[in-house]
Design an enzyme around this catalytic site. Structure first.
Site, short mmCIF file in Angstrom:
data_model
loop_
_atom_site.label_atom_id
_atom_site.label_comp_id
_atom_site.label_asym_id
_atom_site.label_seq_id
_atom_site.Cartn_x
_atom_site.Cartn_y
_atom_site.Cartn_z
N ALA A 131 -11.39 4.95 -8.92
CA ALA A 131 -10.54 4.20 -9.85
C ALA A 131 -11.09 4.29 -11.27
O ALA A 131 -12.32 4.26 -11.48
CB ALA A 131 -10.46 2.74 -9.42
N ASP A 177 -4.91 -11.91 -5.06
CA ASP A 177 -4.96 -11.98 -3.60
C ASP A 177 -5.44 -10.63 -3.05
O ASP A 177 -5.24 -9.58 -3.68
CB ASP A 177 -3.57 -12.30 -3.05
#
Length: 603
Positions: A330, A386
């Protein structure tokens, strides 16, 4: 086709009984789930039992695994389920499908079947032909035909003359056993908001208001959710119902439009408690209001996160079939605890706990998993993303670029296993992808930079109100959502605020201490020195100017210690899932009132 792979179907004497037992386990789970999400949630709201509401939200997350374990043990005791051949499990599945024909929650029951089967047979989720990789029973147009059953939503047909009375009737129909301070006054504010936000509306033949039949409970709030239909135009809305300082109810705001509802149902907020006989109908209604929100996230938002995980995995498989880009490391600064990768064409990131950490990170895999569980069970106040947690996830190995494969082998060898053409990751967290705040600030305009820095400080203050100290407050650990909200997503150093001790750096006692490059004063394991944040956070002069203008108090130990003391004394903080200017009333500051013995909760 199953009949081609297994020509002699439905021959085992116990297959039907096994299917009945599994469905009985799911039915018991959903009865308990509904009880805590419906009448009990309503009573807690009416009693202002915020402590009990938070406890119920936390416990409800654990219910599913308990019921799966109960069903697993029962099947093992009665049928020695782990010893049954795959052909019998195929028969069990066929019987199970038949039992779901008129079921009101077939999609949830299919997910429960998958959970029990994979628990019994210890196989990875997607290497089994006998589970529900795709849904077998349609959830379209399911109806509850029982005479006393309430519909999924109610329709109201107001006229210009009786719109006010219609709005009052909508609120009254929820039959809350607590009086409103002045419902007529509140409805007048709703009407004013409608005239302001829906001024393009015209009275047409097809003018109606559709309202979901159950309230959406979360923390200190109850939300009326529906949509206004005006010809071919539909506008979603929500009305928050709160308690005032005298224990009476009032409508706090009127939220109109998809963007407002997306904030209310954000992936960074706690799950709602909603009474639903037919959850798929609720999701279908909500999706009509928020078409950009994936169904998986809507199931998560209404507390059905296990089915949300199931849907997310199906979405991932579908995306992999129709894409060709590769998983990569990432973008952004690499973490010391987590290895993070993504797929450029898919809006999520995948996070693995590394096998070893640098010396300055005094933690373990178990401690990090505990931090993520804390966030899952805590109120995330719109400021903590979340996470979906998976075990034994199989990916096509060829979809990983070589640099990422090398990182996985170097830092996470215990979590990866190559099985033929697949790369199996044994434990992975998946989160919504955001732009890392440090990267966002590099390319931001002056206006964007100011907004982001203000949002960063607001995010920390919202976490403080929720009794959360983020630990590592560096810009790289926060992300910017598509709505411009700043959200925290690095949890390995998170702590309860009430467990920390916030101190000022002591004044040096002599010249030697003043000139020392080392810490010369004692530091306890939970000691935090907020004034030391400055060198790490405010090196950019433009960032520093905005931060010091709006959030200089975050560098003061008294700010943190004061909030800690108020939380410990029982002060109830409010963090609203909508902007302050949307509120009809500014409630008086009750910080000087006698504290009540309640846990800090947010609306």
């Amino acid at each position: 086709m199953l009949s081609q792979k297994f020509p002699h179907q439905l021959t085992d004497a116990h297959a039907f009984e096994i299917a009945q037992t599994m469905l009985g386990g799911f039915n018991r789970h959903y009865r308990i789930f509904r009880a805590i999400s419906a009448d009990e949630a309503k009573r807690r709201f009416e009693r202002a039992d915020w402590h009990g509401q938070q406890r119920a939200q936390r416990e409800r997350i654990e219910f599913y695994d308990k019921r799966v374990n109960e069903s697993t043990e029962l099947l093992e005791q009665r049928f020695k389920a782990s010893e049954l051949p795959m052909a019998i499990w195929q028969q069990v599945k066929l019987h199970y499908i038949g039992l779901l024909t008129n079921h009101h929650q077939p999609e949830l029951a299919e997910t429960f079947f998958n959970s029990v089967c994979t628990r019994i047979l210890h196989h990875s989720y997607f290497h089994n032909d006998f589970i529900f990789v795709r849904p077998a029973v349609s959830t379209e147009y399911i109806e509850n035909d029982e005479p006393a059953a309430k519909p999924t939503y109610r329709c109201y047909y107001p006229t210009p003359e009786n719109l006010r009375e219609t709005l009052i009737r909508i609120v009254d129909n929820f039959q809350l056993n607590l009086a409103f301070e002045d419902l007529g006054r509140d409805v007048d504010h709703v009407l004013a908001a409608m005239h302001r936000d829906l001024r393009h509306y015209r009275w047409r033949t097809n003018f109606q208001i559709q309202v979901l039949s159950s309230l959406f409970f979360r923390n200190k709030g109850a939300y009326i959710v529906g949509k206004v239909v005006n010809g071919f135009i539909e506008t979603p809305f929500a009305l928050p119902v709160l308690h005032n300082e005298r224990g009476l109810l009032y409508l706090d705001a009127a939220l109109f439009g998809e963007d407002e509802l997306l904030m209310l149902f954000s992936f960074a907020r706690a799950y709602f408690m909603v009474d639903m006989e037919i959850p798929s109908a609720y999701v279908q209604f909500l999706r009509s209001m928020m078409p950009r929100k994936p169904r998986a996230e809507l199931y998560n938002a209404i507390g059905l996160q296990k089915h949300g995980k199931n849907l997310f995995y199906r979405d991932l498989l579908y995306h992999l079939r129709h894409s060709s880009d590769k998983f990569r490391i990432a973008p952004g600064i690499k973490g010391m605890v987590m290895l993070v990768f993504d797929l450029p064409s898919f809006p999520f990131v995948f996070k693995l706990i590394k096998d070893f950490f640098p010396a300055q990170k005094e933690t373990t895999r178990e401690l990090v998993q505990g931090k993520y569980l804390l966030v899952k069970q805590h109120d995330r106040v719109g400021r903590m993303a979340d996470t979906l947690e998976y075990s034994n996830v199989a990916f096509p190995r060829y979809r990983f670029d070589e640099e990422l494969l090398a990182e996985l082998k170097a830092f996470c060898p215990s979590l990866m296993e190559e099985q033929g053409a697949d790369l199996v990751l044994k434990h992975v967290y998946i989160e919504r992808r955001m732009v890392p705040l440090n990267i966002y600030l590099q390319d931001a305009t002056p206006e964007q930079l100011e907004h982001a820095v203000i949002e960063y400080g607001n995010a920390i203050k919202d976490l403080v109100a929720a009794n959360i100290f983020p630990g590592d407050m560096l810009w790289k650990n926060f992300g910017v959502t598509r709505h411009g909200k700043v959200v925290f997503y690095d949890y390995d150093e998170i702590e309860y605020l009430s467990d920390c001790n916030f101190r000022r750096v002591p004044a040096p006692r002599n010249e030697e201490e003043e000139m020392s490059g080392e810490v010369w004063y004692s530091v306890g394991p939970r000691d935090v020195f907020p004034e030391t944040f400055e060198p790490f956070l405010l090196g950019n002069p433009a960032v520093r100017e905005v931060f010091m203008r709006h959030h200089a108090d975050l560098l003061d130990a008294d700010f943190w210690q004061g909030h800690k003391q108020r939380i410990q004394a029982g002060y109830v903080h409010d963090v609203f899932p909508y902007e302050a200017h949307k509120r009809f009333y500014v409630q008086p500051d009750v910080s000087s009132a006698q504290p009540r013995p309640e846990l800090s909760m947010q609306a």
